[in-house]
Structure formats: C-alpha cells, structure tokens
Design a protein around this motif. Structure first.
Motif, PDB file in Angstrom:
ATOM      1  N   SER A 155      38.902 -24.083 -20.689  1.00  0.00           N
ATOM      2  CA  SER A 155      38.988 -24.124 -19.118  1.00  0.00           C
ATOM      3  C   SER A 155      37.621 -24.352 -18.789  1.00  0.00           C
ATOM      4  O   SER A 155      37.629 -24.951 -17.349  1.00  0.00           O
ATOM      5  CB  SER A 155      39.625 -22.471 -18.619  1.00  0.00           C
ATOM      6  OG  SER A 155      38.696 -21.564 -19.368  1.00  0.00           O
ATOM      7  N   GLU A 200      36.952 -16.942 -15.050  1.00  0.00           N
ATOM      8  CA  GLU A 200      37.679 -17.933 -15.751  1.00  0.00           C
ATOM      9  C   GLU A 200      39.090 -18.007 -15.392  1.00  0.00           C
ATOM     10  O   GLU A 200      39.632 -18.985 -15.197  1.00  0.00           O
ATOM     11  CB  GLU A 200      37.594 -17.486 -17.272  1.00  0.00           C
ATOM     12  CG  GLU A 200      37.977 -18.325 -18.226  1.00  0.00           C
ATOM     13  CD  GLU A 200      38.080 -18.149 -19.850  1.00  0.00           C
ATOM     14  OE1 GLU A 200      39.174 -18.053 -20.364  1.00  0.00           O
ATOM     15  OE2 GLU A 200      37.013 -17.815 -19.966  1.00  0.00           O
ATOM     16  N   GLU A 201      39.711 -16.971 -15.024  1.00  0.00           N
ATOM     17  CA  GLU A 201      41.224 -17.039 -14.502  1.00  0.00           C
ATOM     18  C   GLU A 201      41.091 -17.895 -13.109  1.00  0.00           C
ATOM     19  O   GLU A 201      42.192 -18.813 -12.887  1.00  0.00           O
ATOM     20  CB  GLU A 201      41.470 -15.786 -14.226  1.00  0.00           C
ATOM     21  CG  GLU A 201      43.076 -15.575 -13.590  1.00  0.00           C
ATOM     22  CD  GLU A 201      44.159 -16.386 -14.577  1.00  0.00           C
ATOM     23  OE1 GLU A 201      45.133 -16.758 -14.260  1.00  0.00           O
ATOM     24  OE2 GLU A 201      43.777 -16.493 -15.767  1.00  0.00           O
ATOM     25  N   PHE A 227      40.932 -21.405 -13.916  1.00  0.00           N
ATOM     26  CA  PHE A 227      42.083 -22.143 -14.363  1.00  0.00           C
ATOM     27  C   PHE A 227      42.874 -22.237 -13.391  1.00  0.00           C
ATOM     28  O   PHE A 227      43.806 -23.339 -13.335  1.00  0.00           O
ATOM     29  CB  PHE A 227      42.574 -21.309 -15.611  1.00  0.00           C
ATOM     30  CG  PHE A 227      43.919 -21.790 -16.147  1.00  0.00           C
ATOM     31  CD1 PHE A 227      44.193 -22.595 -16.950  1.00  0.00           C
ATOM     32  CD2 PHE A 227      45.164 -21.201 -15.479  1.00  0.00           C
ATOM     33  CE1 PHE A 227      45.108 -23.083 -17.710  1.00  0.00           C
ATOM     34  CE2 PHE A 227      46.355 -21.481 -16.136  1.00  0.00           C
ATOM     35  CZ  PHE A 227      46.629 -22.393 -16.834  1.00  0.00           C
ATOM     36  N   ARG A 228      43.187 -21.450 -12.788  1.00  0.00           N
ATOM     37  CA  ARG A 228      44.214 -21.648 -11.477  1.00  0.00           C
ATOM     38  C   ARG A 228      43.886 -22.664 -10.612  1.00  0.00           C
ATOM     39  O   ARG A 228      44.740 -23.482 -10.131  1.00  0.00           O
ATOM     40  CB  ARG A 228      44.310 -20.321 -10.618  1.00  0.00           C
ATOM     41  CG  ARG A 228      44.935 -19.140 -11.409  1.00  0.00           C
ATOM     42  CD  ARG A 228      44.967 -17.882 -10.383  1.00  0.00           C
ATOM     43  NE  ARG A 228      45.424 -16.870 -11.368  1.00  0.00           N
ATOM     44  CZ  ARG A 228      45.797 -15.174 -10.386  1.00  0.00           C
ATOM     45  NH1 ARG A 228      45.293 -15.138  -9.339  1.00  0.00           N
ATOM     46  NH2 ARG A 228      46.350 -14.360 -11.293  1.00  0.00           N
ATOM     47  N   TRP A 281      44.438 -25.752 -12.402  1.00  0.00           N
ATOM     48  CA  TRP A 281      45.968 -26.177 -12.847  1.00  0.00           C
ATOM     49  C   TRP A 281      46.775 -26.295 -11.389  1.00  0.00           C
ATOM     50  O   TRP A 281      47.370 -27.286 -11.235  1.00  0.00           O
ATOM     51  CB  TRP A 281      46.739 -24.607 -12.978  1.00  0.00           C
ATOM     52  CG  TRP A 281      48.070 -24.754 -13.562  1.00  0.00           C
ATOM     53  CD1 TRP A 281      48.980 -24.449 -12.691  1.00  0.00           C
ATOM     54  CD2 TRP A 281      48.715 -25.445 -14.723  1.00  0.00           C
ATOM     55  NE1 TRP A 281      50.248 -24.660 -13.302  1.00  0.00           N
ATOM     56  CE2 TRP A 281      50.104 -25.452 -14.355  1.00  0.00           C
ATOM     57  CE3 TRP A 281      48.301 -26.120 -15.741  1.00  0.00           C
ATOM     58  CZ2 TRP A 281      51.106 -25.709 -15.467  1.00  0.00           C
ATOM     59  CZ3 TRP A 281      49.091 -26.378 -16.771  1.00  0.00           C
ATOM     60  CH2 TRP A 281      50.468 -26.185 -16.435  1.00  0.00           C
ATOM     61  N   SER A 304      35.928 -12.952 -17.192  1.00  0.00           N
ATOM     62  CA  SER A 304      37.475 -13.027 -17.375  1.00  0.00           C
ATOM     63  C   SER A 304      38.088 -13.570 -15.884  1.00  0.00           C
ATOM     64  O   SER A 304      38.827 -14.627 -16.024  1.00  0.00           O
ATOM     65  CB  SER A 304      38.130 -11.995 -17.908  1.00  0.00           C
ATOM     66  OG  SER A 304      39.576 -12.315 -18.116  1.00  0.00           O
ATOM     67  N   SER A 305      37.646 -12.719 -15.038  1.00  0.00           N
ATOM     68  CA  SER A 305      38.020 -13.051 -13.695  1.00  0.00           C
ATOM     69  C   SER A 305      37.827 -14.528 -13.183  1.00  0.00           C
ATOM     70  O   SER A 305      38.562 -15.198 -12.533  1.00  0.00           O
ATOM     71  CB  SER A 305      37.672 -11.960 -12.632  1.00  0.00           C
ATOM     72  OG  SER A 305      38.046 -12.179 -11.383  1.00  0.00           O
ATOM     73  N   GLN A 361      43.843 -24.136 -21.167  1.00  0.00           N
ATOM     74  CA  GLN A 361      43.914 -22.990 -21.467  1.00  0.00           C
ATOM     75  C   GLN A 361      42.649 -22.669 -22.581  1.00  0.00           C
ATOM     76  O   GLN A 361      41.832 -21.849 -22.661  1.00  0.00           O
ATOM     77  CB  GLN A 361      45.124 -22.272 -21.766  1.00  0.00           C
ATOM     78  CG  GLN A 361      45.878 -21.732 -20.738  1.00  0.00           C
ATOM     79  CD  GLN A 361      47.012 -21.230 -21.331  1.00  0.00           C
ATOM     80  OE1 GLN A 361      47.665 -21.392 -22.200  1.00  0.00           O
ATOM     81  NE2 GLN A 361      47.946 -20.274 -20.557  1.00  0.00           N
TER      82      GLN A 361
END
Length: 226
Positions: free
Chosen positions: A91, A9-10, A13-14, A17, A6-7, A88
């Motif tokens: 990603s 993937e975040e 994404f950041r 983005w 999860s980390s 989202q």
C-alpha cells in the motif's frame, strides 16, 4: 505497527482504492471470494495469485495478463482481485492521480497509479464527447488514465461493435502501453479469431507480447445462482 500507523495505512489504501474506479459490483472482489468450479478455474486462480505476488516486479517490467474465457467465469472478478492483493501487499508504493487534488480535503499520495477501465464505456464516452462538449474533459481524463496509469485493467475488450474507428482507438491505446512498458490486464469473452476480427491483428499481436495468457473456462456462474 502502532494504531496510528495502521490507521494511516488504511486511509491510504482507501484513497488509492477509491481512485482505481472499481465498479461497485466488483468492489468486494478478492481471491478469497472467488470460488473455482472446475480445474481450469483453479489454475486460473493460481496464475493470478502468482502474478499478484510479483506485483511490483511485474509493474516495473511492464508484464501483464490476458484473461480469456466464456461469459460469467469470473475474469473481471479475478482481475480486480489481483489489483486488491497488490495494493494490500504494498500500500505504501501506490498513490492517487494528481487530478484528485481538485477535491478539497482529499489527500494525494505519490506512487504507482492503477485503474479499472471498461473498454465499452471508454469507447462510448469518447464517441459521445464528439458531439457533447461537457463530456470532452471526462473523456480526456479517462483516456489519459487508460494510457498512462502504471497498472490498468482493460475489461471486456472485444465486446464493442467493431469498426475502423474502434480498431484505431484501441490500437493507439494498446500500442502506447506496449511501447512504454505499462502493465495491463485484459479480459475478454472472445476467442482469438474473434478478437482479431474485432480489434485487428496488430493489437492482438501486441497483447500477446505484453501478457501471459490465462484461460478461465467453465459455465456461466450467473446461470448457476438462479
């Protein structure tokens, strides 16, 4: 999904983005924060959601959207909301441009590249770069991304002062995206006749073939909140 996945993937994404050049004023834009005030805006929201739901297919097929309507009806908000939703939802399929590797410690991810480009800013930078050598490299990088990224939002087309030079620059940009089947989301405040006068019949014809039209009508929300 575990905490580490999860980390990761975040973080991806950041990074993606951040590479999209979303203007700070639209950084929080999403479908959830778009508030329709009339049936036309509700239909526009539905069309944009549907486009985002088929985001990867639309990118693969070079399909875009053409958001047209008066000032202040949320066209730019909706276009950035599309970008957020597609990123989202997928990603792992989106990446950052190779040029980002020049920043020490900044990871570069492989995948589709996306960007938000103000047409007025792009043309202004290109024009200024003719006489300012220090702007030539930034102008080339921005133009390259506007031409080459897999999904590009060309925001506020038709707002620029018309000239033969402007028409030539925009035709060259639109034509390469048209020929290479690269997905583009256009926003404009112009009517079709105004846009034809601003950027030329050839460019408008290509936009119409590249994109599904989305009418975003209603009153200027900026006046409502004052």
């Amino acid at each position: 999904m575990n905490t580490r996945d999860s980390s990761s993937e975040e973080l991806r994404f950041r990074a993606v983005w951040s590479s999209c050049r979303v203007p700070p004023r639209l950084a929080a834009a999403s479908f959830e924060t778009y508030m329709p005030t009339c049936p036309e805006q509700e239909r526009a929201l539905e069309k944009c959601r549907a486009y985002a739901d088929r985001g990867l297919d639309n990118i693969d097929q070079g399909k875009g959207l053409f958001l047209k309507g008066p000032v202040g009806t949320g066209k730019s908000h909706l276009s950035v909301s599309i970008l957020r939703a597609v990123l989202q939802n997928h990603s792992d399929r989106f990446g950052t441009p190779a040029s980002q590797s020049v920043y020490i410690g900044e990871p570069v991810y492989e995948g589709y590249c996306c960007s938000v480009v103000s047409v007025v800013d792009l043309l202004g930078l290109l024009r200024e770069s003719f006489s300012a050598q220090q702007l030539r490299a930034p102008a080339r990088r921005l133009l390259w991304r506007a031409r080459s990224d897999d999904l590009v939002i060309l925001d506020d087309i038709g707002a620029e002062k018309p000239s033969d030079w402007v028409a030539e620059q925009l035709y060259a940009l639109i034509d390469v995206r048209y020929r290479m089947l690269r997905s583009t989301v256009f926003t404009t405040n112009c009517t079709m006749k105004q846009l034809e006068s601003q950027i030329g019949l050839r460019s408008v014809s290509r936009i119409m073939e590249m994109c599904e039209g989305v009418k975003v009508d209603g009153e200027d929300w900026r006046k409502r909140v004052k």
